[in-house]
Motif scaffolding. Structure first.
Motif, PDB file in Angstrom:
ATOM      1  N   GLN A  85      -1.051   3.304  -8.560  1.00 41.08           N
ATOM      2  CA  GLN A  85      -0.955   2.136  -9.434  1.00 41.08           C
ATOM      3  C   GLN A  85      -0.665   0.894  -8.599  1.00 41.08           C
ATOM      4  N   LYS A  86      -1.361  -0.199  -8.899  1.00 40.12           N
ATOM      5  CA  LYS A  86      -1.259  -1.395  -8.071  1.00 40.12           C
ATOM      6  C   LYS A  86      -0.087  -2.280  -8.492  1.00 40.12           C
TER       7      LYS A  86
ATOM      8  N   GLN B 253       2.269   1.806  -3.483  1.00 37.73           N
ATOM      9  CA  GLN B 253       1.256   2.290  -4.416  1.00 37.73           C
ATOM     10  C   GLN B 253       1.024   3.792  -4.268  1.00 37.73           C
TER      11      GLN B 253
ATOM     12  N   SER C 238      -5.062  -6.806  -3.288  1.00 36.94           N
ATOM     13  CA  SER C 238      -5.242  -6.159  -1.991  1.00 36.94           C
ATOM     14  C   SER C 238      -5.510  -7.217  -0.931  1.00 36.94           C
TER      15      SER C 238
ATOM     16  N   PRO D 138       0.811  -1.229   0.000  1.00 40.53           N
ATOM     17  CA  PRO D 138       0.000   0.000   0.000  1.00 40.53           C
ATOM     18  C   PRO D 138       0.840   1.273   0.000  1.00 40.53           C
TER      19      PRO D 138
END
Length: 250
Positions: free
Chosen positions: A119-120, A113, A124, A110
């Protein structure tokens, strides 16, 4: 609540309605979730994951938004990864694989990002528990069009190029995070392939060295491979020290 298991796969008892209520409330940051239906299927092909069981779980649920409004009905697909610890996989527990994976999903990714404007880099994480079995719940990327590539089929050039680009971006961004928070790398230094883990754990050789032993025994029966079999057996006899030397990134 309805639980469906159309292929009659093995599902541990603790993966019940209460578990998925907790996972959704934690992952979605919701006050109240009511699970209506759970459907289980395998999330990976047999043999793709040697030390864990991967489930794809489709959940129909309601979430309460406001006391004065009816609950919202939604459906979501999750990936549930369970890591049963046995005698053969004790090494993974000894080197903290589950904890490092949890830190990566909940703390590291996280923050990475944020550094690249959202942007991943991966799925998750919704939820993670240690007992009764190490379990982590992730978002399912299949609805977004991602598929797991076959281990037997080679990737085409476009996908190879994409993997290298994304790996480079992940590495570069992680270096920025390491500079800003030096404590992060300290928690991720040791792992499966470091000298301390290799030399102190007998499980490492049991997990990874057994195939070398079988290869040496088979090669000894092949005409013209006698010297190679002897060399493989020497490698097997010194498996820990050789692996430790190869793991030294310097």
């Amino acid at each position: 609540m309805v639980i469906k298991n159309p292929n009659n796969i093995y599902v541990p008892d603790y993966l019940d309605g209460n578990f998925f209520v907790a996972a959704l409330e934690e992952g979605l940051r919701e006050i109240q979730v009511t699970v209506k239906e759970i459907t289980f299927e395998w999330g990976s092909n047999p043999g793709d994951n040697y030390c864990s069981r991967i489930y794809r779980v489709l959940i129909a649920y309601e979430r309460l938004v406001d006391d004065d409004e009816p609950p919202i009905q939604e459906q979501r697909s999750l990936i549930v990864k369970t890591i049963p610890i046995s005698k053969d996989t004790r090494f993974l527990e000894d080197v903290g694989v589950f904890l490092k994976e949890k830190i990566t999903y909940l703390d590291v990714l996280p923050r990475l990002q944020i550094l690249v404007d959202g942007q991943k880099f991966g799925a998750s994480c919704y939820y993670a528990i240690k007992a009764p079995t190490r379990t982590i719940v992730l978002s399912d990327l299949k609805p977004e069009g991602f598929v797991v590539a076959s281990r037997q089929d080679q990737l085409d050039w476009a996908h190879c190029e994409l993997i290298l680009q994304q790996t480079a971006r992940l590495h570069a961004t992680s270096m920025i995070l390491a500079q800003r928070d030096p404590d992060i790398p300290k928690r991720l230094v040791d792992g499966m392939l470091c000298e301390k883990s290799i030399m102190k754990s007998d499980s490492f050789k049991q997990m990874f060295g057994i195939t070398l032993k079988y290869l040496a025994n088979n090669a000894a029966e092949w005409l013209g491979f006698e010297k190679i079999a002897q060399k493989l057996r020497r490698f097997n006899d010194n498996f820990k020290s050789i692996s430790a030397r190869l793991s030294d990134h310097r």
